[in-house]
Scaffold this active site. Structure first.
Site, mmCIF file in Angstrom:
data_model
loop_
_atom_site.group_PDB
_atom_site.id
_atom_site.type_symbol
_atom_site.label_atom_id
_atom_site.label_comp_id
_atom_site.label_asym_id
_atom_site.label_seq_id
_atom_site.Cartn_x
_atom_site.Cartn_y
_atom_site.Cartn_z
ATOM 1 N N ARG A 220 0.860 -1.184 0.000
ATOM 2 C CA ARG A 220 0.000 0.000 0.000
ATOM 3 C C ARG A 220 0.892 1.228 0.000
ATOM 4 O O ARG A 220 1.929 1.247 0.682
ATOM 5 C CB ARG A 220 -0.906 0.022 1.234
ATOM 6 N N GLU B 194 -3.598 7.676 -4.091
ATOM 7 C CA GLU B 194 -4.056 7.180 -5.390
ATOM 8 C C GLU B 194 -5.382 7.827 -5.757
ATOM 9 O O GLU B 194 -6.218 8.021 -4.878
ATOM 10 C CB GLU B 194 -4.210 5.658 -5.327
ATOM 11 N N HIS C 259 -1.088 0.299 -9.738
ATOM 12 C CA HIS C 259 -1.727 -0.653 -8.802
ATOM 13 C C HIS C 259 -2.301 -1.862 -9.555
ATOM 14 O O HIS C 259 -3.512 -2.107 -9.534
ATOM 15 C CB HIS C 259 -2.826 0.059 -7.979
HETATM 16 C C1 GLV Z 1 -4.918 -5.204 -3.958
HETATM 17 O O1 GLV Z 1 -4.212 -4.259 -3.713
HETATM 18 C C2 GLV Z 1 -5.480 -6.016 -2.920
HETATM 19 O O2 GLV Z 1 -5.339 -5.703 -1.737
HETATM 20 O O3 GLV Z 1 -6.106 -7.031 -3.258
#
Ligand code: GLV
Ligand code: GLV
Length: 323
Positions: A235, A264, A282
Site C-alpha cells: 500500500r 491514489e 496498482h
Molecule cells: C490489492 O491491492 C489487494 O489488496 O487485493
C-alpha cells in the site's frame, strides 16, 4: 435479498450471486462516488466493496439491513473493522487467490527495475539506439543477491520462494511473527536495521495500518545501500513518498519499482520526472486468474454470510459474539 456491487467485477463471481440474490451493480468504469455508495447500500443485505470504497460508520449507518461487507481485495485498510463489528456487519477479504500473481509481479518489478527494461524500451522508441554498446544501459544482477522481505505473510513468502528457488538469492526478512523459515527457504529473521543495511533488494509485503504507515521514511533510506532497489506492491502510505523522491534524487538508493501510491490515483510529481523509478498503476494482482479468483471468493463470502454461515475469510470474528 439484495447484493450491491460497487463496480463491475469478473462475471464468475457476479453469476454465482445472481443465481441466489437480487444483484445491483454500480455499472460505471470508475470508483463509485460517496453518494452512489450510500444510495446503493440503503436496502442492501450485502455489499461487495473495492479497495477504493471506504466502509466506515457513515456508510454503515446508511445500511440498516447490511450483514456483510465483502472486500474484493486482500488488503482491507479501506474497511473500518471496529465500525463493522459495532454495526453487526461481517467483513471479509480475498486472500490466497491473488498471491501467485502479486508475487510474480513483484519479481517482475524487481527485474524490470534492475535491468532498466522500461527505460530501455523508451530509449529505443525514441530513436536513440545506434547499435550495441559495451556500456549501454547497464543494470544490476538479481540472481545471487540478498533480498530483504518486510512482511513474511503469504505474499512475502511466495516472493521469497521464487527468489530463493529460482534465482538462488539469500533471503532475510523482518516480520512481527518471527516464524522460522530456515528449513524451507534458508530465510533468516533479522531486525529492521540489519535488513535495511544488508539488502540489495527490499520488498514490502505488509498490510497498511498505524504501525506500517511511513514504515519506510528518511531514516530508513539512509540505512539502505546506495545500490539498493526498493519495491512496493503493498500500500502506498507504507512509504513516505517525499522521502522516496529525495532518496532517489540524492542517490541514497539506486532505483525503485512502485505499484501503489500515497494518494491514489495521484502520483508524486517528482517521481514522474525520474528515470530510476518504474511506476505502475496498482496492477500487481491484475491477471485474469487472480481477479476471477477474487470475484469467486468474494461471492462465496457473501453467500456464506447470507446463508447464516461463517464466511471463510471473516476479518472481525468478534461480530459473531454480538448475535
Ligand atoms: C490489492 O491491492 C489487494 O489488496 O487485493
Ligand atoms: C497477503 O495475502 C499476505 O499475507 O501477504
Amino acid at each position: 435479498m439484495k447484493v450491491f456491487i460497487t463496480r463491475p467485477i469478473p462475471k464468475k463471481g457476479t453469476e454465482m450471486l445472481r443465481e441466489r440474490f437480487d444483484v445491483v451493480i454500480n455499472d460505471r468504469d470508475r470508483p463509485a462516488t460517496r453518494e452512489e455508495l450510500i444510495e446503493g447500500v440503503k436496502d442492501a443485505d450485502a455489499i461487495v466493496s473495492l479497495l477504493t470504497d471506504r466502509v466506515d460508520d457513515e456508510l454503515l449507518d446508511a445500511a440498516p439491513k447490511l450483514k456483510i461487507a465483502a472486500n474484493y481485495a486482500v488488503g482491507f485498510d479501506n474497511i473500518d473493522l471496529e465500525a463493522c463489528t459495532r454495526h453487526n456487519v461481517m467483513a471479509t477479504n480475498t486472500p490466497g487467490v491473488l498471491t501467485p500473481s502479486v508475487a510474480d509481479f513483484s519479481i517482475a518489478l524487481m527485474l524490470a527495475t534492475a535491468r532498466r527494461i522500461v527505460e530501455s524500451d523508451r530509449f529505443l522508441r525514441e530513436g536513440k539506439y545506434r547499435g550495441w554498446g559495451p556500456m549501454l544501459l547497464l543494470g544490476k544482477d538479481f540472481c545471487n543477491k540478498t533480498l530483504g522481505i518486510i512482511g513474511m505473510g503469504r505474499i512475502g513468502y511466495a516472493v521469497a520462494e521464487r527468489a530463493r528457488k529460482g534465482f538462488g538469492m539469500r533471503i532475510i526478512y523482518h516480520d512481527m511473527s518471527k516464524k522460522d523459515y530456515a528449513d524451507e527457504l534458508d530465510a533468516e529473521f533479522v531486525d529492521m536495521d540489519t535488513l535495511l543495511r544488508e539488502s540489495d533488494y527490499i520488498g514490502l509485503f505488509v498490510s497498511l495500518n498505524e504501525k506500517t504507515r511511513h514504515l519506510i521514511s528518511r531514516e530508513e533510506f539512509k540505512k539502505m545501500k546506495s545500490t539498493a532497489i526498493l519495491i512496493n506492491t503493498s500500500r502506498g502510505p507504507v512509504v513516505d513518498e517525499e522521502a522516496l523522491a529525495d532518496a532517489l534524487e540524492n542517490n541514497e538508493i539506486w532505483a525503485a519499482g512502485i505499484d501503489v501510491y500515497e494518494n491514489e490515483p495521484a502520483v508524486n510529481e517528482r517521481l514522474l520526472g525520474m528515470k530510476n523509478v518504474i511506476l505502475t498503476p496498482h496492477v500487481a494482482s491484475a491477471t485474469e486468474e487472480a481477479r476471477d479468483g477474487m470475484a469467486v471468493l468474494a461471492a462465496k463470502n457473501v453467500i456464506a454470510a447470507l446463508s447464516g454461515e461463517k464466511p471463510d475469510n471473516l476479518l472481525n470474528p468478534d461480530v459473531l459474539n454480538e448475535n
